[in-house]
Design a protein around this motif. Structure first.
Motif, short mmCIF file in Angstrom:
data_model
loop_
_atom_site.label_atom_id
_atom_site.label_comp_id
_atom_site.label_asym_id
_atom_site.label_seq_id
_atom_site.Cartn_x
_atom_site.Cartn_y
_atom_site.Cartn_z
N ILE A 78 0.83 -1.21 0.00
CA ILE A 78 0.00 0.00 0.00
C ILE A 78 0.87 1.26 0.00
CG2 ILE A 78 -1.69 1.34 1.32
CD1 ILE A 78 -2.92 -1.37 2.17
N ASN A 79 1.99 1.23 0.72
CA ASN A 79 2.88 2.38 0.76
C ASN A 79 3.52 2.64 -0.61
OD1 ASN A 79 4.42 4.47 2.16
ND2 ASN A 79 6.17 3.13 1.77
N ASN A 80 3.95 1.57 -1.29
CA ASN A 80 4.59 1.73 -2.59
C ASN A 80 3.62 2.07 -3.70
OD1 ASN A 80 7.28 1.41 -1.88
ND2 ASN A 80 7.11 -0.81 -1.89
N ASP A 81 2.38 1.66 -3.56
CA ASP A 81 1.38 1.98 -4.57
C ASP A 81 0.00 2.07 -3.91
OD1 ASP A 81 -0.05 2.45 -6.89
OD2 ASP A 81 -0.17 0.33 -7.40
N PRO A 82 -0.37 3.27 -3.48
CA PRO A 82 -1.67 3.43 -2.80
C PRO A 82 -2.86 2.95 -3.62
CG PRO A 82 -0.33 5.39 -2.51
CD PRO A 82 0.38 4.52 -3.51
N LEU A 83 -2.74 2.92 -4.94
CA LEU A 83 -3.85 2.46 -5.77
C LEU A 83 -4.10 0.96 -5.62
CD1 LEU A 83 -3.22 4.54 -9.01
CD2 LEU A 83 -4.86 5.00 -7.17
N SER A 84 -3.11 0.23 -5.09
CA SER A 84 -3.29 -1.21 -4.88
C SER A 84 -4.27 -1.50 -3.75
CB SER A 84 -1.95 -1.87 -4.59
OG SER A 84 -1.42 -1.39 -3.37
N PHE A 85 -4.56 -0.49 -2.94
CA PHE A 85 -5.50 -0.67 -1.82
C PHE A 85 -6.83 -1.23 -2.31
CE2 PHE A 85 -8.96 0.77 0.85
CZ PHE A 85 -8.56 0.29 2.09
N GLN A 86 -7.30 -0.74 -3.45
CA GLN A 86 -8.60 -1.18 -3.96
C GLN A 86 -8.62 -2.69 -4.21
OE1 GLN A 86 -9.86 0.86 -7.48
NE2 GLN A 86 -11.88 -0.10 -7.48
N ALA A 87 -7.57 -3.22 -4.83
CA ALA A 87 -7.51 -4.66 -5.10
C ALA A 87 -7.42 -5.45 -3.80
CB ALA A 87 -6.33 -4.99 -6.01
N LEU A 88 -6.60 -4.99 -2.87
CA LEU A 88 -6.45 -5.69 -1.59
C LEU A 88 -7.75 -5.64 -0.79
CD1 LEU A 88 -2.88 -4.42 -0.74
CD2 LEU A 88 -3.53 -6.77 -1.36
N HIS A 89 -8.39 -4.49 -0.81
CA HIS A 89 -9.67 -4.36 -0.10
C HIS A 89 -10.72 -5.27 -0.72
CE1 HIS A 89 -12.67 -2.50 2.41
NE2 HIS A 89 -13.42 -2.28 1.35
N GLY A 90 -10.75 -5.32 -2.04
CA GLY A 90 -11.70 -6.19 -2.74
C GLY A 90 -11.49 -7.67 -2.44
N ALA A 91 -10.24 -8.03 -2.13
CA ALA A 91 -9.93 -9.43 -1.81
C ALA A 91 -10.19 -9.75 -0.34
CB ALA A 91 -8.47 -9.73 -2.15
N GLY A 92 -10.62 -8.75 0.44
CA GLY A 92 -10.92 -8.98 1.85
C GLY A 92 -9.71 -8.89 2.77
N VAL A 93 -8.56 -8.48 2.22
CA VAL A 93 -7.33 -8.43 3.01
C VAL A 93 -7.40 -7.36 4.09
CG1 VAL A 93 -4.84 -8.03 2.89
CG2 VAL A 93 -5.98 -9.30 1.07
N THR A 94 -7.85 -6.18 3.72
CA THR A 94 -7.88 -5.08 4.71
C THR A 94 -8.89 -5.37 5.82
OG1 THR A 94 -9.41 -3.85 3.29
CG2 THR A 94 -7.08 -3.34 3.08
N GLU A 95 -10.01 -5.97 5.47
CA GLU A 95 -11.01 -6.28 6.50
C GLU A 95 -10.48 -7.34 7.46
OE1 GLU A 95 -13.96 -6.13 9.03
OE2 GLU A 95 -13.67 -4.68 7.41
N ALA A 96 -9.77 -8.33 6.95
CA ALA A 96 -9.19 -9.36 7.82
C ALA A 96 -8.19 -8.73 8.79
CB ALA A 96 -8.49 -10.43 6.98
N PHE A 97 -7.37 -7.83 8.29
CA PHE A 97 -6.38 -7.17 9.15
C PHE A 97 -7.06 -6.30 10.20
CE2 PHE A 97 -3.28 -3.63 9.78
CZ PHE A 97 -2.36 -4.35 10.50
N LEU A 98 -8.04 -5.51 9.78
CA LEU A 98 -8.73 -4.64 10.74
C LEU A 98 -9.51 -5.45 11.78
CD1 LEU A 98 -9.97 -1.84 8.32
CD2 LEU A 98 -8.13 -1.70 10.01
N ALA A 99 -10.05 -6.59 11.40
CA ALA A 99 -10.78 -7.42 12.37
C ALA A 99 -9.85 -7.92 13.47
CB ALA A 99 -11.42 -8.62 11.64
N VAL A 100 -8.63 -8.27 13.12
CA VAL A 100 -7.66 -8.71 14.13
C VAL A 100 -7.29 -7.56 15.04
CG1 VAL A 100 -5.29 -9.53 14.47
CG2 VAL A 100 -6.74 -10.60 12.76
N LEU A 101 -7.11 -6.37 14.47
CA LEU A 101 -6.79 -5.20 15.30
C LEU A 101 -7.93 -4.86 16.25
CD1 LEU A 101 -5.02 -2.82 12.76
CD2 LEU A 101 -3.99 -4.33 14.47
#
Length: 117
Positions: A78-101
């Motif tokens: 995400i730091n190297n390419d902020p536009l990649s956030f959309q793909a990662l979010h769509g794959a459920g990666v960000t939600e999985a990380f936030l759920a653990v936090l």
């Protein structure tokens, strides 16, 4: 009393080693990519999104060291390419990380695992 030992990950050591190597290799690729386009293309890979989501959603199963590598890779991508956030979010990666936090360490053993990683 005696010190508490960290809980052992449940995934087989050979699979843990393979996944650790793959995630680290991708992390090196992120840092050496010529442009953010390559990072975005790699980050949008369904296989990477699935692997990150699984590891981040189940830190006790995969172990704190793999969780830390996956978390670091997520942040690096995400730091190297902020536009990649959309793909990662769509794959459920960000939600999985936030759920653990949001959940925080479930037990003293889990907190020790994170601290010792």
């Amino acid at each position: 009393g005696p010190p508490l030992a960290p809980r052992a990950p449940m995934v087989a050591p050979s699979k843990r080693s393979l996944l650790r190597g793959l995630l680290r290799t991708f992390g090196l690729t992120v840092h050496s990519a010529g442009s953010s386009r390559e990072v975005r293309e790699a980050a949008s890979s369904p296989a990477l999104g699935a692997a990150l989501r699984r590891v981040l959603a189940r830190p006790t199963f995969y172990g704190a060291p793999l969780f830390a590598i996956a978390e670091s890779l997520l942040c690096d991508v995400i730091n190297n390419d902020p536009l990649s956030f959309q793909a990662l979010h769509g794959a459920g990666v960000t939600e999985a990380f936030l759920a653990v936090l949001r959940a925080g360490p479930a037990t003293v053993d889990d907190a020790l695992d994170v601290a010792m990683a």
